[in-house]
Design a protein around this motif. Structure first.
Motif, PDB file in Angstrom:
ATOM      1  N   GLN A  34       0.812  -1.198   0.000  1.00 13.58           N
ATOM      2  CA  GLN A  34       0.000   0.000   0.000  1.00 13.58           C
ATOM      3  C   GLN A  34       0.855   1.261   0.000  1.00 13.58           C
ATOM      4  OE1 GLN A  34      -2.671  -0.143   3.308  1.00 13.58           O
ATOM      5  NE2 GLN A  34      -3.895  -1.767   2.440  1.00 13.58           N
ATOM      6  N   GLN A  35       2.099   1.164   0.411  1.00 10.64           N
ATOM      7  CA  GLN A  35       2.911   2.356   0.599  1.00 10.64           C
ATOM      8  C   GLN A  35       3.271   3.047  -0.710  1.00 10.64           C
ATOM      9  OE1 GLN A  35       6.124   1.161   3.125  1.00 10.64           O
ATOM     10  NE2 GLN A  35       4.797   0.941   4.893  1.00 10.64           N
ATOM     11  N   GLN A  36       3.626   2.326  -1.730  1.00 16.88           N
ATOM     12  CA  GLN A  36       4.027   2.928  -2.997  1.00 16.88           C
ATOM     13  C   GLN A  36       3.118   2.429  -4.115  1.00 16.88           C
ATOM     14  OE1 GLN A  36       6.615   5.172  -3.685  1.00 16.88           O
ATOM     15  NE2 GLN A  36       6.805   5.394  -1.476  1.00 16.88           N
ATOM     16  N   VAL A  37       2.493   3.353  -4.786  1.00 22.34           N
ATOM     17  CA  VAL A  37       1.623   3.015  -5.910  1.00 22.34           C
ATOM     18  C   VAL A  37       2.125   3.803  -7.108  1.00 22.34           C
ATOM     19  CG1 VAL A  37      -0.734   3.117  -6.789  1.00 22.34           C
ATOM     20  CG2 VAL A  37      -0.347   2.652  -4.379  1.00 22.34           C
ATOM     21  N   PHE A  47      -8.050  10.261 -11.534  1.00 21.87           N
ATOM     22  CA  PHE A  47      -8.343  10.092 -10.117  1.00 21.87           C
ATOM     23  C   PHE A  47      -8.823  11.409  -9.516  1.00 21.87           C
ATOM     24  CE2 PHE A  47      -7.239  10.529  -5.679  1.00 21.87           C
ATOM     25  CZ  PHE A  47      -7.779   9.377  -5.128  1.00 21.87           C
ATOM     26  N   ALA A  48      -8.126  12.506  -9.819  1.00 23.66           N
ATOM     27  CA  ALA A  48      -8.469  13.805  -9.252  1.00 23.66           C
ATOM     28  C   ALA A  48      -9.893  14.216  -9.635  1.00 23.66           C
ATOM     29  CB  ALA A  48      -7.469  14.864  -9.712  1.00 23.66           C
ATOM     30  N   THR A  49     -10.253  13.999 -10.885  1.00 22.99           N
ATOM     31  CA  THR A  49     -11.611  14.333 -11.323  1.00 22.99           C
ATOM     32  C   THR A  49     -12.629  13.445 -10.627  1.00 22.99           C
ATOM     33  OG1 THR A  49     -10.759  15.038 -13.471  1.00 22.99           O
ATOM     34  CG2 THR A  49     -13.113  14.541 -13.341  1.00 22.99           C
ATOM     35  N   ALA A  50     -12.337  12.157 -10.567  1.00 18.14           N
ATOM     36  CA  ALA A  50     -13.249  11.233  -9.878  1.00 18.14           C
ATOM     37  C   ALA A  50     -13.352  11.593  -8.400  1.00 18.14           C
ATOM     38  CB  ALA A  50     -12.756   9.790 -10.043  1.00 18.14           C
ATOM     39  N   PHE A  51     -12.216  11.931  -7.793  1.00 16.40           N
ATOM     40  CA  PHE A  51     -12.200  12.291  -6.376  1.00 16.40           C
ATOM     41  C   PHE A  51     -13.145  13.453  -6.084  1.00 16.40           C
ATOM     42  CE2 PHE A  51     -10.552  15.179  -3.146  1.00 16.40           C
ATOM     43  CZ  PHE A  51     -10.631  14.377  -2.025  1.00 16.40           C
ATOM     44  N   LEU A 142      -2.101   7.173  -1.529  1.00 13.77           N
ATOM     45  CA  LEU A 142      -1.967   8.576  -1.135  1.00 13.77           C
ATOM     46  C   LEU A 142      -1.786   8.741   0.367  1.00 13.77           C
ATOM     47  CD1 LEU A 142      -4.586  10.165  -3.505  1.00 13.77           C
ATOM     48  CD2 LEU A 142      -2.225  10.947  -3.248  1.00 13.77           C
ATOM     49  N   GLN A 143      -2.351   7.849   1.132  1.00  9.31           N
ATOM     50  CA  GLN A 143      -2.243   7.951   2.586  1.00  9.31           C
ATOM     51  C   GLN A 143      -0.808   7.797   3.066  1.00  9.31           C
ATOM     52  OE1 GLN A 143      -4.984   5.010   4.053  1.00  9.31           O
ATOM     53  NE2 GLN A 143      -6.738   6.371   3.834  1.00  9.31           N
ATOM     54  N   ALA A 147       5.038  12.067  -1.790  1.00 10.16           N
ATOM     55  CA  ALA A 147       5.320  12.513  -3.155  1.00 10.16           C
ATOM     56  C   ALA A 147       4.052  12.429  -4.007  1.00 10.16           C
ATOM     57  CB  ALA A 147       6.440  11.674  -3.769  1.00 10.16           C
ATOM     58  N   LEU A 148       3.294  11.357  -3.841  1.00  8.38           N
ATOM     59  CA  LEU A 148       2.046  11.215  -4.580  1.00  8.38           C
ATOM     60  C   LEU A 148       1.030  12.265  -4.109  1.00  8.38           C
ATOM     61  CD1 LEU A 148       0.512   9.656  -6.750  1.00  8.38           C
ATOM     62  CD2 LEU A 148      -0.146   7.983  -4.989  1.00  8.38           C
TER      63      LEU A 148
END
Length: 158
Positions: A34-37, A47-51, A142-143, A147-148
């Motif tokens: 989960q740490q790095q995607v 993602f930003a638009t969906a968010f 993101l959590q 950097a992400l």
């Protein structure tokens, strides 16, 4: 009971990753994964638009759910206390039989709302060209990835 956990997540907080509560059926990755995607700029834009859509839908759903609780004559804080006690055996709350019946009626109504919300979220995320599972994976990443987070912030600032 599983649906109740998702409802509790929607009722208790408005968080940046509210969709994770709705998509809780998606298999969870081990903590180290989960740490790095890896996320391309194009995918981060999607993602930003969906968010943004997810956040609006989640906030509307929470308002609707809060309305259900109060319309049934229970304060939200009291509902949350009783609900936490039903979900966690370590939480002790004394509830009357009337409150227990009232709580159960509210849960039934909230489950109906939650099903509709899940459909809306899946649709709006899909419309952006990503799957709900991938959306959650990015949200979880993101959590743990500053950097992400910074890349997402820059995407919102555009």
């Amino acid at each position: 009971m599983f649906k109740s956990k998702k409802i509790a997540g929607l009722m208790l907080t408005v968080s940046m990753f509210a969709s994770a509560a709705v998509f809780a059926q998606t298999p969870q990755l081990p903590q180290q994964q989960q740490q790095q995607v890896e996320v391309s700029d194009a995918e981060l834009e999607k993602f930003a638009t969906a968010f943004q859509h997810v956040r609006v839908i989640s906030m509307e759903a929470q308002q609707e759910m809060a309305g259900v609780v109060t319309d049934e004559g229970m304060e939200i804080q009291r509902f949350n206390e009783i609900h936490q006690a039903t979900m966690d055996p370590d939480v002790k709350v004394t509830a009357t039989e009337a409150e227990k019946k009232q709580h159960q009626k509210i849960i039934t109504n909230l489950e109906t709302i939650q099903a509709g919300v899940q459909e809306k979220l899946e649709k709006v995320i899909g419309e952006q060209g990503i799957t709900p599972a991938r959306y959650e994976q990015i949200a979880m990443g993101l959590q743990n990835d500053p950097a992400l987070q910074e890349r997402l912030k820059k995407t919102f600032d555009k």
